[in-house]
Design a protein around this motif. Structure first.
Motif, mmCIF file in Angstrom:
data_model
loop_
_atom_site.group_PDB
_atom_site.id
_atom_site.type_symbol
_atom_site.label_atom_id
_atom_site.label_comp_id
_atom_site.label_asym_id
_atom_site.label_seq_id
_atom_site.Cartn_x
_atom_site.Cartn_y
_atom_site.Cartn_z
ATOM 1 N N LEU A 30 0.859 -1.195 0.097
ATOM 2 C CA LEU A 30 -0.035 -0.175 -0.060
ATOM 3 C C LEU A 30 0.957 1.170 -0.133
ATOM 4 C CD1 LEU A 30 -2.211 -1.328 2.951
ATOM 5 C CD2 LEU A 30 -2.728 -1.565 0.413
ATOM 6 N N THR A 31 0.798 2.161 -1.245
ATOM 7 C CA THR A 31 1.715 3.083 -0.869
ATOM 8 C C THR A 31 0.919 4.502 -1.141
ATOM 9 O OG1 THR A 31 3.067 2.091 -2.453
ATOM 10 C CG2 THR A 31 3.342 4.458 -2.661
ATOM 11 N N PHE A 32 1.176 5.342 -0.232
ATOM 12 C CA PHE A 32 0.290 6.598 0.170
ATOM 13 C C PHE A 32 1.324 8.120 -0.384
ATOM 14 C CE2 PHE A 32 -1.267 3.435 2.700
ATOM 15 C CZ PHE A 32 -2.545 3.327 2.579
ATOM 16 N N GLY A 33 0.726 8.842 -0.953
ATOM 17 C CA GLY A 33 1.560 9.978 -1.276
ATOM 18 C C GLY A 33 0.781 11.292 -2.080
ATOM 19 N N LEU A 34 1.346 11.973 -2.329
ATOM 20 C CA LEU A 34 0.895 13.059 -3.157
ATOM 21 C C LEU A 34 0.619 12.661 -4.591
ATOM 22 C CD1 LEU A 34 2.919 16.273 -2.108
ATOM 23 C CD2 LEU A 34 0.500 15.496 -1.247
ATOM 24 N N ARG A 55 1.410 -7.152 -5.250
ATOM 25 C CA ARG A 55 0.475 -6.408 -5.734
ATOM 26 C C ARG A 55 0.756 -5.156 -5.191
ATOM 27 N NH1 ARG A 55 -2.792 -9.382 -9.540
ATOM 28 N NH2 ARG A 55 -2.755 -11.289 -9.016
ATOM 29 N N GLN A 56 0.139 -4.119 -6.136
ATOM 30 C CA GLN A 56 0.596 -2.628 -5.957
ATOM 31 C C GLN A 56 -0.778 -2.087 -5.700
ATOM 32 O OE1 GLN A 56 3.630 -1.229 -5.508
ATOM 33 N NE2 GLN A 56 4.952 -2.858 -5.983
ATOM 34 N N ILE A 57 -0.921 -1.345 -4.607
ATOM 35 C CA ILE A 57 -2.194 -0.265 -4.577
ATOM 36 C C ILE A 57 -1.680 1.118 -4.183
ATOM 37 C CG2 ILE A 57 -4.280 0.103 -3.009
ATOM 38 C CD1 ILE A 57 -4.853 -2.684 -2.957
ATOM 39 N N ARG A 58 -1.646 1.919 -5.022
ATOM 40 C CA ARG A 58 -1.213 3.523 -4.670
ATOM 41 C C ARG A 58 -2.477 4.146 -4.455
ATOM 42 N NH1 ARG A 58 1.246 0.815 -8.510
ATOM 43 N NH2 ARG A 58 0.464 1.485 -10.049
ATOM 44 N N VAL A 76 4.866 6.862 1.153
ATOM 45 C CA VAL A 76 4.906 5.932 2.232
ATOM 46 C C VAL A 76 4.496 4.565 1.924
ATOM 47 C CG1 VAL A 76 3.958 5.493 4.845
ATOM 48 C CG2 VAL A 76 4.737 7.810 4.193
ATOM 49 N N CYS A 77 5.138 3.506 2.290
ATOM 50 C CA CYS A 77 4.824 2.291 1.698
ATOM 51 C C CYS A 77 4.654 1.476 2.986
ATOM 52 C CB CYS A 77 5.988 1.672 0.653
ATOM 53 S SG CYS A 77 6.458 2.799 -0.614
ATOM 54 N N THR A 78 3.539 0.420 2.934
ATOM 55 C CA THR A 78 3.287 -0.422 3.911
ATOM 56 C C THR A 78 3.316 -1.697 3.186
ATOM 57 O OG1 THR A 78 2.429 1.029 5.441
ATOM 58 C CG2 THR A 78 2.013 -1.392 5.873
ATOM 59 N N SER A 79 4.225 -2.720 3.367
ATOM 60 C CA SER A 79 4.210 -3.915 2.714
ATOM 61 C C SER A 79 3.762 -5.113 3.416
ATOM 62 C CB SER A 79 5.627 -4.159 1.975
ATOM 63 O OG SER A 79 6.503 -4.098 2.740
ATOM 64 N N LEU A 80 2.832 -6.043 3.052
ATOM 65 C CA LEU A 80 2.555 -7.107 4.101
ATOM 66 C C LEU A 80 2.823 -8.380 3.338
ATOM 67 C CD1 LEU A 80 -1.070 -5.576 4.141
ATOM 68 C CD2 LEU A 80 0.647 -5.385 6.060
ATOM 69 N N GLN A 81 2.815 -9.521 4.191
ATOM 70 C CA GLN A 81 3.047 -10.649 3.856
ATOM 71 C C GLN A 81 1.972 -11.348 4.864
ATOM 72 O OE1 GLN A 81 5.850 -13.353 5.252
ATOM 73 N NE2 GLN A 81 6.215 -14.400 3.253
ATOM 74 N N LEU A 82 0.829 -11.957 4.189
ATOM 75 C CA LEU A 82 0.012 -12.757 5.142
ATOM 76 C C LEU A 82 0.280 -14.293 4.828
ATOM 77 C CD1 LEU A 82 -3.299 -11.003 3.330
ATOM 78 C CD2 LEU A 82 -2.126 -10.292 5.457
ATOM 79 N N GLU A 83 0.598 -14.672 6.091
ATOM 80 C CA GLU A 83 1.128 -16.065 6.233
ATOM 81 C C GLU A 83 0.112 -17.255 6.121
ATOM 82 O OE1 GLU A 83 2.777 -15.260 9.996
ATOM 83 O OE2 GLU A 83 4.864 -14.680 9.109
#
Length: 92
Positions: A30-34, A55-58, A76-83
């Motif tokens: 999940l990428t957040f920015g202007l 997968r990218q979500i901006r 600001v990037c929040t990356s996740l790995q769902l186990e």
């Protein structure tokens, strides 16, 4: 779940803030920015190089929060790995 919160500066410098996830193992970012920062030349390539399997979500926003700080010009990037779960991205 593992995660990594990281900042991408306008000069394409990465700064990891928190988390224990190897970026290569991320399944979702999940990428957040202007809007202008998200659309800047080279941003998509930088995100794909850092998180090759994700997968990218901006999301464009006026307030990019990382921990307790606002990063106006950075992404600001929040990356996740769902186990133990899976997810799909569906456009609609």
């Amino acid at each position: 779940m593992k995660l990594l919160q990281t900042i991408l500066s306008p000069s394409f410098t990465w700064r990891d803030l928190s988390g224990n996830l190897d970026p290569a193992d991320a399944g979702l970012v999940l990428t957040f920015g202007l809007r202008r920062a998200i659309a800047a030349p080279g941003v998509l390539a930088a995100l794909q190089a850092r998180f090759p399997a994700a997968r990218q979500i901006r999301v464009s926003t006026a307030g990019n929060f990382a921990d307790t700080e606002i990063h106006d010009e950075d992404l600001v990037c929040t990356s996740l790995q769902l186990e133990a779960s899976t997810f799909r991205c569906v456009a609609g």
